[in-house]
Design a protein around this motif. Structure first.
Motif, PDB file in Angstrom:
ATOM      1  N   ASP A 111      11.679   2.124 -19.634  1.00 46.70           N
ATOM      2  CA  ASP A 111      12.189   0.764 -19.721  1.00 46.70           C
ATOM      3  C   ASP A 111      11.999   0.063 -18.375  1.00 46.70           C
ATOM      4  O   ASP A 111      12.673   0.396 -17.392  1.00 46.70           O
ATOM      5  CB  ASP A 111      13.673   0.791 -20.095  1.00 46.70           C
ATOM      6  CG  ASP A 111      14.296  -0.596 -20.148  1.00 46.70           C
ATOM      7  OD1 ASP A 111      13.552  -1.593 -20.061  1.00 46.70           O
ATOM      8  OD2 ASP A 111      15.527  -0.681 -20.275  1.00 46.70           O
ATOM      9  N   PRO A 112      11.085  -0.909 -18.288  1.00 49.10           N
ATOM     10  CA  PRO A 112      10.862  -1.594 -17.003  1.00 49.10           C
ATOM     11  C   PRO A 112      12.093  -2.340 -16.518  1.00 49.10           C
ATOM     12  O   PRO A 112      12.300  -2.501 -15.314  1.00 49.10           O
ATOM     13  CB  PRO A 112       9.702  -2.551 -17.300  1.00 49.10           C
ATOM     14  CG  PRO A 112       9.719  -2.716 -18.794  1.00 49.10           C
ATOM     15  CD  PRO A 112      10.203  -1.412 -19.352  1.00 49.10           C
ATOM     16  N   ILE A 133       4.958  -1.214 -18.381  1.00 57.78           N
ATOM     17  CA  ILE A 133       5.502  -0.234 -17.438  1.00 57.78           C
ATOM     18  C   ILE A 133       4.712  -0.336 -16.139  1.00 57.78           C
ATOM     19  O   ILE A 133       3.494  -0.133 -16.130  1.00 57.78           O
ATOM     20  CB  ILE A 133       5.408   1.199 -17.999  1.00 57.78           C
ATOM     21  CG1 ILE A 133       6.059   1.291 -19.380  1.00 57.78           C
ATOM     22  CG2 ILE A 133       6.034   2.185 -17.023  1.00 57.78           C
ATOM     23  CD1 ILE A 133       7.522   0.937 -19.402  1.00 57.78           C
ATOM     24  N   PRO A 134       5.351  -0.649 -15.017  1.00 59.69           N
ATOM     25  CA  PRO A 134       4.615  -0.783 -13.758  1.00 59.69           C
ATOM     26  C   PRO A 134       4.072   0.554 -13.264  1.00 59.69           C
ATOM     27  O   PRO A 134       4.743   1.585 -13.359  1.00 59.69           O
ATOM     28  CB  PRO A 134       5.657  -1.343 -12.791  1.00 59.69           C
ATOM     29  CG  PRO A 134       6.975  -0.933 -13.365  1.00 59.69           C
ATOM     30  CD  PRO A 134       6.792  -0.921 -14.856  1.00 59.69           C
ATOM     31  N   CYS A 135       2.854   0.522 -12.741  1.00 57.33           N
ATOM     32  CA  CYS A 135       2.204   1.710 -12.172  1.00 57.33           C
ATOM     33  C   CYS A 135       1.754   1.378 -10.758  1.00 57.33           C
ATOM     34  O   CYS A 135       1.143   0.338 -10.532  1.00 57.33           O
ATOM     35  CB  CYS A 135       0.987   2.130 -12.995  1.00 57.33           C
ATOM     36  SG  CYS A 135       1.331   2.527 -14.721  1.00 57.33           S
ATOM     37  N   LEU A 136       2.046   2.271  -9.839  1.00 55.64           N
ATOM     38  CA  LEU A 136       1.640   2.081  -8.452  1.00 55.64           C
ATOM     39  C   LEU A 136       0.870   3.298  -7.958  1.00 55.64           C
ATOM     40  O   LEU A 136       1.268   4.434  -8.212  1.00 55.64           O
ATOM     41  CB  LEU A 136       2.865   1.864  -7.549  1.00 55.64           C
ATOM     42  CG  LEU A 136       3.650   0.565  -7.753  1.00 55.64           C
ATOM     43  CD1 LEU A 136       4.903   0.568  -6.875  1.00 55.64           C
ATOM     44  CD2 LEU A 136       2.792  -0.654  -7.444  1.00 55.64           C
ATOM     45  N   TRP A 137      -0.233   3.040  -7.269  1.00 59.55           N
ATOM     46  CA  TRP A 137      -1.006   4.093  -6.607  1.00 59.55           C
ATOM     47  C   TRP A 137      -0.711   4.004  -5.110  1.00 59.55           C
ATOM     48  O   TRP A 137      -0.606   2.912  -4.539  1.00 59.55           O
ATOM     49  CB  TRP A 137      -2.495   3.899  -6.841  1.00 59.55           C
ATOM     50  CG  TRP A 137      -2.945   4.159  -8.248  1.00 59.55           C
ATOM     51  CD1 TRP A 137      -2.181   4.137  -9.384  1.00 59.55           C
ATOM     52  CD2 TRP A 137      -4.283   4.454  -8.674  1.00 59.55           C
ATOM     53  NE1 TRP A 137      -2.958   4.410 -10.481  1.00 59.55           N
ATOM     54  CE2 TRP A 137      -4.242   4.608 -10.081  1.00 59.55           C
ATOM     55  CE3 TRP A 137      -5.489   4.603  -8.014  1.00 59.55           C
ATOM     56  CZ2 TRP A 137      -5.381   4.897 -10.831  1.00 59.55           C
ATOM     57  CZ3 TRP A 137      -6.633   4.894  -8.747  1.00 59.55           C
ATOM     58  CH2 TRP A 137      -6.580   5.049 -10.143  1.00 59.55           C
ATOM     59  N   TYR A 138      -0.607   5.163  -4.462  1.00 61.09           N
ATOM     60  CA  TYR A 138      -0.337   5.176  -3.026  1.00 61.09           C
ATOM     61  C   TYR A 138      -1.079   6.318  -2.355  1.00 61.09           C
ATOM     62  O   TYR A 138      -1.493   7.280  -3.002  1.00 61.09           O
ATOM     63  CB  TYR A 138       1.160   5.278  -2.751  1.00 61.09           C
ATOM     64  CG  TYR A 138       1.815   6.583  -3.165  1.00 61.09           C
ATOM     65  CD1 TYR A 138       1.995   7.621  -2.251  1.00 61.09           C
ATOM     66  CD2 TYR A 138       2.264   6.785  -4.461  1.00 61.09           C
ATOM     67  CE1 TYR A 138       2.596   8.814  -2.617  1.00 61.09           C
ATOM     68  CE2 TYR A 138       2.865   7.976  -4.847  1.00 61.09           C
ATOM     69  CZ  TYR A 138       3.039   8.984  -3.932  1.00 61.09           C
ATOM     70  OH  TYR A 138       3.624  10.173  -4.302  1.00 61.09           O
ATOM     71  N   GLU A 139      -1.247   6.203  -1.033  1.00 61.56           N
ATOM     72  CA  GLU A 139      -1.946   7.203  -0.234  1.00 61.56           C
ATOM     73  C   GLU A 139      -1.161   7.511   1.038  1.00 61.56           C
ATOM     74  O   GLU A 139      -0.515   6.616   1.611  1.00 61.56           O
ATOM     75  CB  GLU A 139      -3.336   6.698   0.176  1.00 61.56           C
ATOM     76  CG  GLU A 139      -4.288   6.436  -0.971  1.00 61.56           C
ATOM     77  CD  GLU A 139      -5.579   5.791  -0.511  1.00 61.56           C
ATOM     78  OE1 GLU A 139      -6.454   5.563  -1.366  1.00 61.56           O
ATOM     79  OE2 GLU A 139      -5.722   5.491   0.707  1.00 61.56           O
ATOM     80  N   PHE A 140      -1.243   8.726   1.471  1.00 59.73           N
ATOM     81  CA  PHE A 140      -0.712   9.119   2.782  1.00 59.73           C
ATOM     82  C   PHE A 140      -1.496   8.413   3.880  1.00 59.73           C
ATOM     83  O   PHE A 140      -2.717   8.240   3.797  1.00 59.73           O
ATOM     84  CB  PHE A 140      -0.842  10.640   2.935  1.00 59.73           C
ATOM     85  CG  PHE A 140      -0.653  11.150   4.351  1.00 59.73           C
ATOM     86  CD1 PHE A 140       0.604  11.467   4.815  1.00 59.73           C
ATOM     87  CD2 PHE A 140      -1.744  11.308   5.202  1.00 59.73           C
ATOM     88  CE1 PHE A 140       0.787  11.946   6.115  1.00 59.73           C
ATOM     89  CE2 PHE A 140      -1.585  11.785   6.491  1.00 59.73           C
ATOM     90  CZ  PHE A 140      -0.310  12.106   6.945  1.00 59.73           C
TER      91      PHE A 140
END
Length: 440
Positions: free
Chosen positions: A68-69, A104-111
């Motif tokens: 549930d967003p 539904i929000p999706c986030l990509w991330y990197e170190f």
């Protein structure tokens, strides 16, 4: 402190409700078996590894309405920058469906690392950056970069640690995925517009490889070697600009301002902010399921400086919907046979093709197959020569009298260069495959 344990009847009713809730045919699982009824109202954070199991889980949860967003739910994909190329295509397809069809929000991330002021002067410290679901280019805006695919984050970690992750000290998942993810979750739940700036605004780097070498007081390294290994991390950006969630997900999030940049997940100032972490662990991975719940239990009740497991903030509650639904690897395969797309990677390869946890025999087979198949995606981290090059540059010396090196495998194991050349000796004791926990 977390919620006090509810009575066994309430837990049983919650589990029963979770297991009997209607699940559409297009889903493999439904709501997890919450340990407390109140947990269903908490924000849900999905750890999407980019593999088939976690993808089947998150799509199922979205299709059956578990996510549930409006509750603050979020799907995270941690890019080690050393994934198989097909992983990025697959993860992009999954996130596109989640956002376009289910909001539904999706986030990509990197170190990444940034320069911060410490008592001993300016130093590099771990951080993270959000990345778009398009490949990085040389002209990307630093505020909205595309995803990296050349292994730069993996190498940056090896450079700042001055050693390689290995079978005895597997810190790659912890540093590339888990710890940056905790920082991201804290800022997401904090209610701001996005991650605040990290690092400084002096317009130039304030640290150097030579300075790092001058501070080193160990016995294994020469100053020249320390400077050489630290060169890469000091060539990376020294700060991360403030970023907005809206630039990385099409799903809007109602945020007031940047005045509250982070949520207190560790209970430093009071009761910790709680959330549910959803892991794509299957019913045939009982050992991994039990370990995840056990590690979370170690942190349960701890607060502030007494947190007993850095991978699990005090406010985190672990849930494993696939295992709760009895979904094993065969059911996951059945799920993908019914979809319009799939992960275009053989299971033997996996997202991290030459992961050292696979053991020497498996690595030798993969290297041989790569050599025999001219069409194999062997460039960059998908090929063994990238791994051999990283190992040659970052393998650290030991105190052993025969000057052995800490490599990807064990101390006296063959190097990746020897495996690539086919000169590695078969039948070594340390060649067995070890359990991987990259989706934890």
């Amino acid at each position: 402190m977390r919620d006090q344990p509810v009575n066994s009847v309430a837990v049983a009713l919650t589990r029963a409700a979770s297991s009997t809730r209607a699940v559409p045919e297009s889903a493999i699982c439904g709501a997890p078996a919450y340990m407390s009824p109140e947990h269903s109202a908490l924000p849900h954070i999905v750890k999407f590894s980019g593999g088939r199991s976690s993808a089947a889980m998150v799509l199922s949860l979205a299709r059956c309405g578990t996510l549930d967003p409006g509750r603050g739910d979020l799907v995270l994909f941690a890019n080690t920058t050393a994934e198989h190329p097909a992983t990025y295509d697959f993860a992009g397809q999954v996130c596109d469906e989640l956002e376009s069809q289910h909001a539904i929000p999706c986030l990509w991330y990197e170190f990444c690392t940034v320069e911060e002021s410490t008592r001993s002067g300016w130093s590099r410290r771990p951080s993270y950056r959000l990345v778009r679901r398009q490949r990085a280019t040389s002209v990307d805006n630093p505020t909205t970069p595309g995803y990296s695919y050349d292994g730069c984050a993996f190498e940056e970690l090896a450079s700042i640690k001055r050693m390689l992750p290995n079978r005895s000290l597997r810190f790659c998942t912890q540093n590339l995925k888990v710890l940056p993810g905790i920082k991201l979750i804290s800022e997401w739940l904090g209610g701001g517009l996005g991650p605040t700036a990290a690092g400084h605004h002096h317009g130039r780097p304030l640290t150097s490889a030579d300075e790092t070498a001058s501070r080193y007081n160990g016995s294994r390294w020469e100053a020249r070697e320390v400077a050489e290994i630290a060169t890469f991390v000091h060539s990376r950006p020294w700060m991360r600009p403030a970023q907005d969630w809206a630039d990385f997900t099409v799903v809007s999030r109602r945020c007031s301002s940047r005045a509250r940049p982070s949520a207190d997940l560790a209970g430093l100032t009071g009761p910790p902010v709680q959330y549910v972490t959803l892991l794509g662990l299957r019913s045939d991975e009982a050992e991994r399921v039990n370990r995840a719940h056990f590690e979370a239990m170690l942190a349960d009740g701890a607060n502030g400086g007494r947190c007993r497991h850095e991978s699990h903030p005090v406010g985190e509650i672990i849930a494993t919907p696939l295992a709760d639904a009895g979904a094993d690897i065969d059911r996951v395969d059945d799920f993908w046979r019914c979809q319009s797309y799939d992960l275009a990677i053989d299971r033997a390869l996996g997202n991290c093709v030459y992961c050292f946890m696979k053991g020497e025999p498996a690595l030798r087979r993969l290297a041989s197959a790569e050599q025999d198949n001219p069409n194999a995606a062997s460039a960059g981290p998908a090929g063994i020569h990238w791994w051999a090059d990283i190992e040659a540059r970052y393998a650290g010396p030991s105190d052993a009298p025969d000057v052995q090196q800490f490599k990807f495998l064990t101390l006296r194991s063959p190097s990746y260069a020897e495996i690539a050349a086919g000169t590695a000796v078969a039948g070594r004791r340390d060649g067995v495959s070890l359990p991987c926990a990259c989706s934890d």
